[in-house]
Write a protein that holds these residues in place. Structure first.
Motif, mmCIF file in Angstrom:
data_model
loop_
_atom_site.group_PDB
_atom_site.id
_atom_site.type_symbol
_atom_site.label_atom_id
_atom_site.label_comp_id
_atom_site.label_asym_id
_atom_site.label_seq_id
_atom_site.Cartn_x
_atom_site.Cartn_y
_atom_site.Cartn_z
ATOM 1 N N LEU A 8 0.833 -1.204 0.000
ATOM 2 C CA LEU A 8 0.000 0.000 0.000
ATOM 3 C C LEU A 8 0.866 1.251 0.000
ATOM 4 N N VAL A 9 1.910 1.255 0.828
ATOM 5 C CA VAL A 9 2.833 2.395 0.871
ATOM 6 C C VAL A 9 3.549 2.541 -0.470
ATOM 7 N N ASN A 10 4.024 1.418 -1.018
ATOM 8 C CA ASN A 10 4.689 1.463 -2.311
ATOM 9 C C ASN A 10 3.752 1.992 -3.402
ATOM 10 N N GLY A 11 2.499 1.538 -3.365
ATOM 11 C CA GLY A 11 1.526 1.984 -4.353
ATOM 12 C C GLY A 11 1.192 3.462 -4.227
ATOM 13 N N LEU A 12 1.092 3.944 -3.005
ATOM 14 C CA LEU A 12 0.795 5.364 -2.800
ATOM 15 C C LEU A 12 1.943 6.248 -3.256
ATOM 16 N N SER A 13 3.187 5.790 -3.038
ATOM 17 C CA SER A 13 4.335 6.589 -3.483
ATOM 18 C C SER A 13 4.389 6.649 -5.010
ATOM 19 N N LEU A 14 4.139 5.514 -5.678
ATOM 20 C CA LEU A 14 4.102 5.511 -7.137
ATOM 21 C C LEU A 14 2.882 6.275 -7.647
ATOM 22 N N GLY A 15 1.748 6.085 -6.965
ATOM 23 C CA GLY A 15 0.523 6.779 -7.362
ATOM 24 C C GLY A 15 0.621 8.288 -7.210
ATOM 25 N N SER A 16 1.452 8.757 -6.281
ATOM 26 C CA SER A 16 1.650 10.198 -6.120
ATOM 27 C C SER A 16 2.250 10.805 -7.383
ATOM 28 N N ILE A 134 4.680 -2.170 10.999
ATOM 29 C CA ILE A 134 3.884 -2.928 10.042
ATOM 30 C C ILE A 134 4.313 -2.658 8.600
ATOM 31 N N PHE A 135 5.159 -1.665 8.391
ATOM 32 C CA PHE A 135 5.712 -1.432 7.058
ATOM 33 C C PHE A 135 6.998 -0.632 7.185
ATOM 34 N N THR A 136 7.761 -0.638 6.092
ATOM 35 C CA THR A 136 9.018 0.103 6.023
ATOM 36 C C THR A 136 8.903 1.153 4.926
ATOM 37 N N ILE A 137 9.381 2.345 5.202
ATOM 38 C CA ILE A 137 9.329 3.422 4.228
ATOM 39 C C ILE A 137 10.728 3.988 4.037
ATOM 40 N N SER A 138 11.108 4.218 2.784
ATOM 41 C CA SER A 138 12.444 4.719 2.481
ATOM 42 C C SER A 138 12.448 6.241 2.480
ATOM 43 N N THR A 139 13.638 6.808 2.557
ATOM 44 C CA THR A 139 13.748 8.267 2.523
ATOM 45 C C THR A 139 13.271 8.809 1.176
ATOM 46 N N GLN A 140 13.492 8.048 0.098
ATOM 47 C CA GLN A 140 13.001 8.484 -1.210
ATOM 48 C C GLN A 140 11.480 8.593 -1.212
ATOM 49 N N GLN A 141 10.818 7.608 -0.595
ATOM 50 C CA GLN A 141 9.359 7.654 -0.538
ATOM 51 C C GLN A 141 8.871 8.803 0.327
ATOM 52 N N VAL A 147 6.872 16.168 -1.168
ATOM 53 C CA VAL A 147 6.824 17.025 -2.359
ATOM 54 C C VAL A 147 5.441 16.995 -2.992
ATOM 55 N N THR A 148 4.845 15.805 -3.088
ATOM 56 C CA THR A 148 3.525 15.684 -3.705
ATOM 57 C C THR A 148 2.474 16.448 -2.906
ATOM 58 N N ILE A 149 2.492 16.300 -1.584
ATOM 59 C CA ILE A 149 1.516 17.001 -0.745
ATOM 60 C C ILE A 149 1.667 18.511 -0.886
ATOM 61 N N ALA A 241 -8.308 13.756 -10.386
ATOM 62 C CA ALA A 241 -6.982 13.376 -10.888
ATOM 63 C C ALA A 241 -6.095 12.893 -9.751
ATOM 64 N N MET A 242 -6.152 13.577 -8.619
ATOM 65 C CA MET A 242 -5.374 13.144 -7.452
ATOM 66 C C MET A 242 -5.797 11.743 -7.020
ATOM 67 N N LEU A 243 -7.102 11.549 -6.876
ATOM 68 C CA LEU A 243 -7.620 10.241 -6.449
ATOM 69 C C LEU A 243 -7.285 9.163 -7.459
ATOM 70 N N GLY A 244 -7.463 9.453 -8.748
ATOM 71 C CA GLY A 244 -7.198 8.460 -9.783
ATOM 72 C C GLY A 244 -5.747 8.037 -9.812
ATOM 73 N N GLY A 245 -4.821 8.996 -9.680
ATOM 74 C CA GLY A 245 -3.400 8.658 -9.669
ATOM 75 C C GLY A 245 -3.038 7.751 -8.510
ATOM 76 N N LEU A 246 -3.539 8.069 -7.327
ATOM 77 C CA LEU A 246 -3.250 7.237 -6.155
ATOM 78 C C LEU A 246 -3.836 5.838 -6.315
ATOM 79 N N LEU A 247 -5.056 5.757 -6.853
ATOM 80 C CA LEU A 247 -5.688 4.443 -7.037
ATOM 81 C C LEU A 247 -4.921 3.589 -8.044
ATOM 82 N N ILE A 248 -4.465 4.199 -9.138
ATOM 83 C CA ILE A 248 -3.714 3.443 -10.146
ATOM 84 C C ILE A 248 -2.430 2.889 -9.539
ATOM 85 N N GLY A 249 -1.725 3.712 -8.762
ATOM 86 C CA GLY A 249 -0.498 3.244 -8.118
ATOM 87 C C GLY A 249 -0.759 2.087 -7.164
ATOM 88 N N VAL A 250 -1.827 2.189 -6.365
ATOM 89 C CA VAL A 250 -2.159 1.130 -5.406
ATOM 90 C C VAL A 250 -2.572 -0.144 -6.140
#
Length: 292
Positions: A8-16, A134-141, A147-149, A241-250
């Motif tokens: 989910l975290v990976n998908g949200l970062s890509l979806g951003s 429950i998950f790991t997040i990288s500095t890149q993410q 930046v996206t927010i 557009a914001m919602l669609g991008g996040l959903l596609i990434g997830v």
């Protein structure tokens, strides 16, 4: 559960990143009704310009991101003035074909200048993994999320709380009436292209940071996926557009999680077909009637 949260975290970062690109599609369409298929290649040019700033001039990542956004904003205005403005009163198919032509022009120009090879995108960011249980997040993410927010919040402020944003909303509703009220439609359209292209340039740098590689053909598939994201959320709708991008990434991440990584692209296009069949206006879009 841990695997699900990680994906989910990976998908949200890509979806951003998809969301940043989808915003450019949806703003341009909302203003002049054009599907700007050159948008993905503006994103590619942004990635290479950021690459040159970091490797050639030694600019740190965040200043390089800002300078790249300025550069791609100028590029977007030039494309609009040279390629699209003369065709503003032409048929939509003429403008669409021109957009495809601009896309191939940018792609092949970059191949001519830098070669077709994939290049490793450098980053001065520390490659650290933050374990949150429950998950790991990288500095890149983390950088991608921050930046996206910031960019999405800035866009919402511009559209909702500035005179230029009021002009954008007026032109999107009725360009002729806006012109009669003293609004410079040409200026609004150029500003819209500048904002959308700046967001695409930011996405190019962020995807370079995320995947550590860029290529002259990198804009094609993400560009189409960002278009799918815009359609999914409701093309012409900024929140959509914001919602669609996040959903596609997830969705891409979840498809990979169940062992179907080779089908992740197909899943995105399947969703596009479903949306076009059952809800053509998108999740947050509004159905409109048009006289023909």
């Amino acid at each position: 559960m841990e695997m699900f949260m990680q994906q989910l975290v990976n998908g949200l970062s890509l979806g951003s990143i998809y969301a940043l690109m989808a915003l450019g599609y949806t703003m341009v369409y909302g203003i002049i009704g054009l599907i700007n298929f050159a948008h993905g290649d503006v994103y590619m040019v942004g990635a290479f310009f950021g690459f040159w700033l970091i490797t050639g001039l030694g600019v740190p990542v965040i200043p390089a991101l800002i300078i790249t956004m300025i550069f791609t904003a100028i590029l977007g205005v030039i494309i609009e003035r040279v390629a699209y403005k003369p065709l503003r009163k032409s048929t939509r198919i003429a403008a669409l074909i021109t957009a495809i032509g601009v896309s191939y022009l940018l792609q092949n120009a970059m191949i001519y200048w830098v070669g077709p090879e994939v290049r490793a995108f450098p980053t001065t960011l520390p490659n650290l993994a933050i374990d949150l249980g429950i998950f790991t997040i990288s500095t890149q993410q983390v950088v991608i999320f921050i930046v996206t927010i910031i960019l999405m919040a800035a866009l919402q402020y511009i559209v909702k709380s500035t005179k230029m944003g009021q002009g954008m909303r007026a032109v999107s509703v009725d360009a002729d009436a806006a012109r009669l009220m003293g609004i410079s439609v040409d200026t609004i359209i150029s500003f819209t292209f500048a904002i959308g292209s700046a967001l695409a340039g930011a996405g190019g740098v962020l995807v370079g940071i995320y995947y550590n590689s860029i290529s002259p053909t990198m804009g094609l598939t993400p560009g189409i996926k960002a278009f799918v994201a815009a359609v999914l959320g409701g093309i012409g709708s900024i929140p959509g557009a914001m919602l669609g991008g996040l959903l596609i990434g997830v969705i891409e991440s979840m498809v990979s999680m169940i062992g179907l990584s080779t089908w992740r692209d197909a899943a995105v296009y399947f969703i596009l077909i479903i949306i076009l069949v059952f809800r053509p206006s998108g999740l947050l879009g509004k159905s409109t009637q048009e006289k023909v």
